[in-house]
Design a protein around this motif. Structure first.
Motif, PDB file in Angstrom:
ATOM      1  N   HIS A 293      -8.278   0.949  -1.068  1.00 34.13           N
ATOM      2  CA  HIS A 293      -8.423   1.379   0.329  1.00 34.13           C
ATOM      3  C   HIS A 293      -7.528   2.580   0.649  1.00 34.13           C
ATOM      4  O   HIS A 293      -7.951   3.492   1.369  1.00 34.13           O
ATOM      5  CB  HIS A 293      -8.096   0.214   1.274  1.00 34.13           C
ATOM      6  CG  HIS A 293      -9.225  -0.753   1.435  1.00 34.13           C
ATOM      7  ND1 HIS A 293      -9.537  -1.694   0.488  1.00 34.13           N
ATOM      8  CD2 HIS A 293     -10.137  -0.910   2.447  1.00 34.13           C
ATOM      9  CE1 HIS A 293     -10.581  -2.396   0.895  1.00 34.13           C
ATOM     10  NE2 HIS A 293     -10.970  -1.938   2.062  1.00 34.13           N
ATOM     11  N   LEU A 294      -6.321   2.601   0.110  1.00 39.64           N
ATOM     12  CA  LEU A 294      -5.438   3.736   0.364  1.00 39.64           C
ATOM     13  C   LEU A 294      -5.971   5.003  -0.302  1.00 39.64           C
ATOM     14  O   LEU A 294      -5.900   6.093   0.275  1.00 39.64           O
ATOM     15  CB  LEU A 294      -4.022   3.429  -0.137  1.00 39.64           C
ATOM     16  CG  LEU A 294      -3.269   2.312   0.593  1.00 39.64           C
ATOM     17  CD1 LEU A 294      -1.859   2.168   0.026  1.00 39.64           C
ATOM     18  CD2 LEU A 294      -3.195   2.568   2.094  1.00 39.64           C
TER      19      LEU A 294
ATOM     20  N   ALA B 116      -4.112  -9.551   1.357  1.00 39.56           N
ATOM     21  CA  ALA B 116      -4.437  -8.191   0.922  1.00 39.56           C
ATOM     22  C   ALA B 116      -4.649  -7.276   2.130  1.00 39.56           C
ATOM     23  O   ALA B 116      -4.194  -6.121   2.136  1.00 39.56           O
ATOM     24  CB  ALA B 116      -5.684  -8.213   0.044  1.00 39.56           C
ATOM     25  N   GLN B 117      -5.343  -7.762   3.146  1.00 42.74           N
ATOM     26  CA  GLN B 117      -5.613  -6.943   4.327  1.00 42.74           C
ATOM     27  C   GLN B 117      -4.338  -6.645   5.106  1.00 42.74           C
ATOM     28  O   GLN B 117      -4.136  -5.507   5.566  1.00 42.74           O
ATOM     29  CB  GLN B 117      -6.627  -7.651   5.210  1.00 42.74           C
ATOM     30  CG  GLN B 117      -8.029  -7.684   4.635  1.00 42.74           C
ATOM     31  CD  GLN B 117      -9.026  -8.290   5.594  1.00 42.74           C
ATOM     32  OE1 GLN B 117      -8.679  -9.022   6.518  1.00 42.74           O
ATOM     33  NE2 GLN B 117     -10.296  -8.008   5.381  1.00 42.74           N
TER      34      GLN B 117
ATOM     35  N   CYS C  44      -5.122  -8.411  -4.741  1.00 45.73           N
ATOM     36  CA  CYS C  44      -4.374  -7.752  -3.655  1.00 45.73           C
ATOM     37  C   CYS C  44      -3.977  -6.331  -4.040  1.00 45.73           C
ATOM     38  O   CYS C  44      -4.080  -5.406  -3.218  1.00 45.73           O
ATOM     39  CB  CYS C  44      -3.126  -8.569  -3.312  1.00 45.73           C
ATOM     40  SG  CYS C  44      -3.455 -10.133  -2.476  1.00 45.73           S
ATOM     41  N   ALA C  45      -3.533  -6.163  -5.284  1.00 42.76           N
ATOM     42  CA  ALA C  45      -3.124  -4.824  -5.738  1.00 42.76           C
ATOM     43  C   ALA C  45      -4.307  -3.863  -5.758  1.00 42.76           C
ATOM     44  O   ALA C  45      -4.197  -2.707  -5.313  1.00 42.76           O
ATOM     45  CB  ALA C  45      -2.494  -4.928  -7.126  1.00 42.76           C
TER      46      ALA C  45
ATOM     47  N   LEU D 283      -5.384  -3.015  -2.110  1.00 39.91           N
ATOM     48  CA  LEU D 283      -4.453  -2.050  -1.516  1.00 39.91           C
ATOM     49  C   LEU D 283      -4.690  -0.653  -2.074  1.00 39.91           C
ATOM     50  O   LEU D 283      -4.862   0.315  -1.309  1.00 39.91           O
ATOM     51  CB  LEU D 283      -3.020  -2.504  -1.794  1.00 39.91           C
ATOM     52  CG  LEU D 283      -1.897  -1.522  -1.437  1.00 39.91           C
ATOM     53  CD1 LEU D 283      -1.821  -1.346   0.071  1.00 39.91           C
ATOM     54  CD2 LEU D 283      -0.559  -1.996  -1.988  1.00 39.91           C
ATOM     55  N   ALA D 284      -4.716  -0.524  -3.389  1.00 41.47           N
ATOM     56  CA  ALA D 284      -4.853   0.793  -4.013  1.00 41.47           C
ATOM     57  C   ALA D 284      -6.198   1.429  -3.700  1.00 41.47           C
ATOM     58  O   ALA D 284      -6.278   2.635  -3.430  1.00 41.47           O
ATOM     59  CB  ALA D 284      -4.662   0.663  -5.525  1.00 41.47           C
TER      60      ALA D 284
ATOM     61  N   CYS E 125       0.941  -0.978   4.920  1.00 37.98           N
ATOM     62  CA  CYS E 125       1.245   0.216   4.124  1.00 37.98           C
ATOM     63  C   CYS E 125       0.569   1.464   4.699  1.00 37.98           C
ATOM     64  O   CYS E 125       1.138   2.558   4.671  1.00 37.98           O
ATOM     65  CB  CYS E 125       0.813   0.006   2.679  1.00 37.98           C
ATOM     66  SG  CYS E 125       1.794  -1.208   1.772  1.00 37.98           S
ATOM     67  N   SER E 126      -0.636   1.285   5.224  1.00 40.27           N
ATOM     68  CA  SER E 126      -1.363   2.443   5.760  1.00 40.27           C
ATOM     69  C   SER E 126      -0.672   3.030   6.982  1.00 40.27           C
ATOM     70  O   SER E 126      -0.702   4.245   7.194  1.00 40.27           O
ATOM     71  CB  SER E 126      -2.796   2.033   6.120  1.00 40.27           C
ATOM     72  OG  SER E 126      -2.821   1.178   7.247  1.00 40.27           O
TER      73      SER E 126
ATOM     74  N   THR F 294      -1.246  -6.567   3.938  1.00 40.07           N
ATOM     75  CA  THR F 294      -0.442  -5.638   3.138  1.00 40.07           C
ATOM     76  C   THR F 294      -0.993  -4.220   3.220  1.00 40.07           C
ATOM     77  O   THR F 294      -0.243  -3.251   3.394  1.00 40.07           O
ATOM     78  CB  THR F 294      -0.418  -6.092   1.668  1.00 40.07           C
ATOM     79  OG1 THR F 294       0.051  -7.441   1.593  1.00 40.07           O
ATOM     80  CG2 THR F 294       0.494  -5.199   0.847  1.00 40.07           C
ATOM     81  N   THR F 295      -2.301  -4.095   3.122  1.00 41.55           N
ATOM     82  CA  THR F 295      -2.936  -2.772   3.176  1.00 41.55           C
ATOM     83  C   THR F 295      -2.761  -2.128   4.546  1.00 41.55           C
ATOM     84  O   THR F 295      -2.453  -0.932   4.642  1.00 41.55           O
ATOM     85  CB  THR F 295      -4.434  -2.895   2.849  1.00 41.55           C
ATOM     86  OG1 THR F 295      -4.585  -3.476   1.550  1.00 41.55           O
ATOM     87  CG2 THR F 295      -5.111  -1.535   2.867  1.00 41.55           C
TER      88      THR F 295
END
Length: 298
Positions: free
Chosen positions: A20-21, A254-255, A13-14, A17-18, A261-262, A257-258
């Motif tokens: 894709h961002l 993960a999706q 997940c981490a 996230l990192a 955050c986005s 969360t991402t």
């Protein structure tokens, strides 16, 4: 085993996230839209790190026969299509929209299994495919920032993802492990993208890029290459430790969360109707997780 599985899931997940961002930052904020170079760099870094990991004994890559390599070649071609089209789409679309369109590849996989393999598809999977199809079909009409080029490349991306997943399930690549497949993908991608950088004009475009000597651009590109490799490695590790239903649940987390955050980090307009479409797609993913967990042997 449950602790290791949990740590692998959190690491995935981490990294998801990192990665894709970071990619979104380079593509949309810095506006580096040279996909052959950007994706070529990422696959070069991934290939080199995977090769070093193999030499150090951290991962196992088996020497495959020429037949197995040639049999996997169509999948490697699709992998290039996935990362190239995905890069073009992500540069123009918001991350929640991109992920919803990406998930629609399951509709292709489900339809292929029902129509060509005559598989007995659980009702939950059919329901999930219908929800994803409804979300993708209605999203362009409710997206306040509708970008035709972005949606075009997103459709190419999801078609390649769907075809890639179908090839992965076919009997031919069974002799290749997941690591072997990814290693071949990296090698083919670097060779293909490097040879097309000049014909596509990306090489000349990069030379005139205004932030070419900006340290933030260099550090972001280095981070994207490393994070892409770590995402691949963590995904393969999670797949080896967890059942398909558990992997699907971690991917959904993960999706979500991402996407959340986005919305906070990048500018964008999401109308209520668009949010409704995204939630419909999320519901389809939840149903898919339920179906995968129901189909996993206990």
């Amino acid at each position: 085993m449950s602790v290791r599985r949990g740590l692998a899931g959190l690491a995935f997940c981490a990294c998801f996230l990192a990665a894709h961002l970071t990619n979104k930052y380079v593509l949309s904020v810095l506006k580096f839209t040279c996909p052959t170079l950007f994706q070529g760099w990422q696959t070069l870094v991934g290939g080199l790190l995977l090769h070093v990991s193999w030499r150090l004994g951290w991962v196992e890559i088996n020497s495959s026969s020429r037949y197995n390599v040639l049999a996997w070649l169509p999948a490697s071609v699709l992998f290039v299509g996935i990362i190239y089209a995905g890069s073009r789409a992500l540069s123009r679309l918001a991350i929640p929209v991109f992920l919803t369109l990406h998930n629609a590849a399951e509709v292709i996989v489900c339809g292929h299994g029902m129509c060509f393999r005559k598989e007995k598809t659980p009702p939950a999977k059919i329901c999930s495919a219908l929800l994803l199809l409804a979300a993708v079909g209605s999203l362009p009409f409710n997206d306040a920032q509708f970008d035709p080029d972005g949606y075009f490349w997103a459709v190419i991306h999801l078609l390649c993802v769907g075809a890639y997943k179908i090839l992965q399930k076919s009997p031919k690549p069974g002799a290749l492990s997941d690591i072997d497949q990814q290693y071949l993908n990296y090698i083919f991608s670097v060779a293909f993208l490097a040879s097309t950088a000049h014909p596509t004009g990306d090489l000349l475009c990069a030379r005139d890029f205004p932030l070419l000597y900006f340290y933030g651009f260099h550090s972001s590109c280095c981070a994207s290459g490393l994070l892409g490799f770590l995402l691949t490695l963590s995904a393969l590790k999670l797949k080896s430790l967890a059942a398909p239903g558990q992997c699907a649940a971690w991917l959904l987390l993960a999706q979500v969360t991402t996407a959340g955050c986005s919305v906070l980090l990048f500018e964008g307009i999401l109308t209520r109707a668009a949010v409704g479409c995204l939630l419909l797609g999320g519901l389809g993913e939840i149903v898919l997780v339920f179906a995968e967990r129901r189909g996993t042997p206990r």
